[in-house]
Design a protein around this motif. Structure first.
Motif, PDB file in Angstrom:
ATOM      1  N   ASN A 185       0.880  -1.191  -0.093  1.00  0.00           N
ATOM      2  CA  ASN A 185       0.116   0.125  -0.037  1.00  0.00           C
ATOM      3  C   ASN A 185       1.021   1.336  -0.103  1.00  0.00           C
ATOM      4  O   ASN A 185       1.725   1.161   0.724  1.00  0.00           O
ATOM      5  CB  ASN A 185      -0.974   0.173   1.193  1.00  0.00           C
ATOM      6  N   TYR A 186       0.635   2.137  -0.754  1.00  0.00           N
ATOM      7  CA  TYR A 186       1.327   3.532  -1.009  1.00  0.00           C
ATOM      8  C   TYR A 186       0.534   4.379  -0.484  1.00  0.00           C
ATOM      9  O   TYR A 186      -0.567   4.854  -0.604  1.00  0.00           O
ATOM     10  CB  TYR A 186       1.837   3.774  -2.673  1.00  0.00           C
ATOM     11  N   ILE A 187       1.385   5.692   0.291  1.00  0.00           N
ATOM     12  CA  ILE A 187       0.853   6.996   0.520  1.00  0.00           C
ATOM     13  C   ILE A 187       1.566   7.789  -0.531  1.00  0.00           C
ATOM     14  O   ILE A 187       2.597   7.963  -0.554  1.00  0.00           O
ATOM     15  CB  ILE A 187       0.946   7.293   1.937  1.00  0.00           C
ATOM     16  N   ALA A 188       0.612   8.673  -1.005  1.00  0.00           N
ATOM     17  CA  ALA A 188       1.191   9.642  -1.929  1.00  0.00           C
ATOM     18  C   ALA A 188       0.342  10.683  -1.959  1.00  0.00           C
ATOM     19  O   ALA A 188      -0.601  11.087  -1.667  1.00  0.00           O
ATOM     20  CB  ALA A 188       1.107   8.869  -3.477  1.00  0.00           C
ATOM     21  N   PRO A 189       0.825  11.953  -2.640  1.00  0.00           N
ATOM     22  CA  PRO A 189       0.298  13.195  -3.107  1.00  0.00           C
ATOM     23  C   PRO A 189      -1.054  12.869  -3.879  1.00  0.00           C
ATOM     24  O   PRO A 189      -1.005  12.042  -4.727  1.00  0.00           O
ATOM     25  CB  PRO A 189       1.191  14.090  -3.644  1.00  0.00           C
ATOM     26  N   PRO A 190      -1.924  13.764  -3.838  1.00  0.00           N
ATOM     27  CA  PRO A 190      -3.368  13.572  -4.697  1.00  0.00           C
ATOM     28  C   PRO A 190      -2.796  13.817  -6.316  1.00  0.00           C
ATOM     29  O   PRO A 190      -2.001  14.137  -6.610  1.00  0.00           O
ATOM     30  CB  PRO A 190      -4.191  14.688  -4.207  1.00  0.00           C
ATOM     31  N   LYS A 191      -3.958  13.209  -7.006  1.00  0.00           N
ATOM     32  CA  LYS A 191      -3.535  13.270  -8.524  1.00  0.00           C
ATOM     33  C   LYS A 191      -3.429  14.710  -8.791  1.00  0.00           C
ATOM     34  O   LYS A 191      -4.048  15.591  -8.350  1.00  0.00           O
ATOM     35  CB  LYS A 191      -4.809  12.864  -9.227  1.00  0.00           C
ATOM     36  N   GLY A 192      -2.669  15.172  -9.975  1.00  0.00           N
ATOM     37  CA  GLY A 192      -2.259  16.480 -10.263  1.00  0.00           C
ATOM     38  C   GLY A 192      -1.050  16.889  -9.700  1.00  0.00           C
ATOM     39  O   GLY A 192      -0.594  17.990 -10.126  1.00  0.00           O
ATOM     40  N   PHE A 193      -0.545  16.157  -8.513  1.00  0.00           N
ATOM     41  CA  PHE A 193       0.872  16.795  -7.890  1.00  0.00           C
ATOM     42  C   PHE A 193       2.083  16.175  -8.808  1.00  0.00           C
ATOM     43  O   PHE A 193       1.717  14.729  -8.994  1.00  0.00           O
ATOM     44  CB  PHE A 193       0.580  16.467  -6.484  1.00  0.00           C
ATOM     45  N   GLY A 229       1.912   2.701  10.069  1.00  0.00           N
ATOM     46  CA  GLY A 229       1.850   1.303   9.491  1.00  0.00           C
ATOM     47  C   GLY A 229       0.856   1.368   8.299  1.00  0.00           C
ATOM     48  O   GLY A 229       0.528   0.159   7.828  1.00  0.00           O
ATOM     49  N   LEU A 230       0.244   2.332   7.921  1.00  0.00           N
ATOM     50  CA  LEU A 230      -0.605   2.540   6.885  1.00  0.00           C
ATOM     51  C   LEU A 230      -0.262   2.216   5.474  1.00  0.00           C
ATOM     52  O   LEU A 230      -1.071   2.067   4.604  1.00  0.00           O
ATOM     53  CB  LEU A 230      -1.430   3.872   7.147  1.00  0.00           C
ATOM     54  N   GLY A 231       1.078   2.387   5.447  1.00  0.00           N
ATOM     55  CA  GLY A 231       1.620   2.369   4.062  1.00  0.00           C
ATOM     56  C   GLY A 231       3.023   2.700   3.938  1.00  0.00           C
ATOM     57  O   GLY A 231       3.549   3.380   4.668  1.00  0.00           O
ATOM     58  N   ILE A 232       3.450   2.709   2.608  1.00  0.00           N
ATOM     59  CA  ILE A 232       4.938   3.365   2.463  1.00  0.00           C
ATOM     60  C   ILE A 232       4.771   4.522   1.471  1.00  0.00           C
ATOM     61  O   ILE A 232       3.829   4.608   0.786  1.00  0.00           O
ATOM     62  CB  ILE A 232       5.831   2.208   1.851  1.00  0.00           C
ATOM     63  N   ALA A 233       5.917   4.972   1.222  1.00  0.00           N
ATOM     64  CA  ALA A 233       6.036   6.205   0.367  1.00  0.00           C
ATOM     65  C   ALA A 233       7.403   6.235  -0.441  1.00  0.00           C
ATOM     66  O   ALA A 233       8.508   6.189   0.415  1.00  0.00           O
ATOM     67  CB  ALA A 233       5.466   7.461   1.238  1.00  0.00           C
ATOM     68  N   LEU A 234       7.303   6.906  -1.574  1.00  0.00           N
ATOM     69  CA  LEU A 234       8.543   7.285  -2.336  1.00  0.00           C
ATOM     70  C   LEU A 234       8.611   8.638  -2.136  1.00  0.00           C
ATOM     71  O   LEU A 234       7.896   9.637  -2.682  1.00  0.00           O
ATOM     72  CB  LEU A 234       8.510   6.937  -3.578  1.00  0.00           C
ATOM     73  N   VAL A 235       9.823   9.245  -1.509  1.00  0.00           N
ATOM     74  CA  VAL A 235       9.939  10.955  -1.141  1.00  0.00           C
ATOM     75  C   VAL A 235      11.293  11.285  -1.545  1.00  0.00           C
ATOM     76  O   VAL A 235      12.145  10.415  -1.873  1.00  0.00           O
ATOM     77  CB  VAL A 235       9.450  11.043   0.250  1.00  0.00           C
TER      78      VAL A 235
END
Length: 300
Positions: A185-193, A229-235
């Motif tokens: 599961n991924y955490i990410a900025p909204p669409k358009g970012f 622990g809700l997800g991972i992210a590429l930052v």
């Protein structure tokens, strides 16, 4: 002769000095030109403004009426000119800056700029506000590709890292392969970012579409989501360095994941002096500032 501010100024000077020749000398014009102006006003208004007494002149009743209104008109004109000058000076001091990237570091960096240029007035435009790049003085934003044109410069290239909870079984690896995280599961900025587009691009190159379970454009919020622990992210590795303390941050080993941070300036109209100073300050110092802040945690 049309009634205008120049003719009123000539009339006022003659009324104050009560002598056409002396008034003309004070106005730096020829005496016949001043006389023509006075006659033109009298013809246009249909009144006599002065009585002649030898070489001296005196206001008539109608002349006093015109002088009273002329004083008001000319005072308003002077105040208007002052407001125009103040407005021009304010415009020269004001910079509007749209910040689409590096939101964690840019405030403290701008504070350093203000120390050197306390007269500059900064108007910050955040990504949620509508602003035309054509008219915004400066825009700080990221892309997946290098950008260089007449109104844009790439400031630096920044690697992306995967952030995971310390409890994640991959947290102690020296690096991760993006392809191994296709089912996470991924955490990410909204669409358009742009950062969302970059994530989807690199995941696509790794052969999968990321499963976005939560969205936020705030680095601190993404940190809390990952930590829970809700997800991972590429930052971004450098400009987000203080947004994921207490998390595992691992480089990507199976591909070169990066973004470019760019500065552009408006394509229509001239930049104010303060905008030019800030543009050069960002170009000359921002990368050094980012590296100084983040290098201790992520050596280059």
């Amino acid at each position: 002769m049309k009634l205008n501010f120049t003719s009123l100024e000539y009339f006022r000077k003659a009324a104050k000095m009560e002598h056409l020749t002396k008034a003309a000398e004070a106005l730096h014009i020829a005496q016949p030109a001043l006389s023509r102006t006075i006659r033109g006003l009298e013809e246009e208004l249909g009144v006599t403004l002065f009585e002649r007494e030898g070489r001296n002149i005196h206001l008539t009743r109608d002349g006093h009426i015109l002088l009273k209104h002329a004083e008001n008109f000319l005072q308003e004109y002077d105040e208007m000119q002052k407001e125009f000058a103040d407005s021009k000076n304010l415009q020269q001091m004001t910079v509007n800056l749209a910040i689409h990237s590096a939101t964690k570091l840019i405030p403290s960096f701008l504070a350093e700029f203000r120390k050197d240029h306390p007269e500059a007035m900064l108007e910050i435009i955040n990504p949620k506000m509508e602003a035309s790049p054509k008219h915004t003085d400066l825009t700080l934003y990221s892309t997946i590709h290098h950008v260089e044109n007449e109104h844009t410069v790439t400031l630096f290239r920044e690697n992306l890292v995967m952030v995971l909870p310390l409890s994640d079984r991959h947290a102690r690896l020296p690096y991760i392969n993006l392809a191994d995280f296709a089912d996470r599961n991924y955490i990410a900025p909204p669409k358009g970012f742009v950062l969302r587009d970059i994530l989807e691009t690199y995941c696509g190159k790794a052969g999968f579409s990321p499963k976005i379970v939560m969205e936020s454009d705030n680095p601190d919020t993404i940190h809390e989501f990952v930590n829970a622990g809700l997800g991972i992210a590429l930052v971004p590795q450098m400009t987000w360095y203080n947004a994921y303390s207490g998390l595992a941050s691992l480089p990507v080993g199976d591909m070169d994941c990066h973004r470019y941070l760019n500065l552009s300036w408006k394509t229509e109209g001239k930049l104010s002096l303060s905008a030019v100073l800030l543009r050069e300050y960002i170009i000359d110092h921002f990368w050094e500032y980012v590296r100084e802040k983040a290098n201790s945690e992520f050596p280059m």
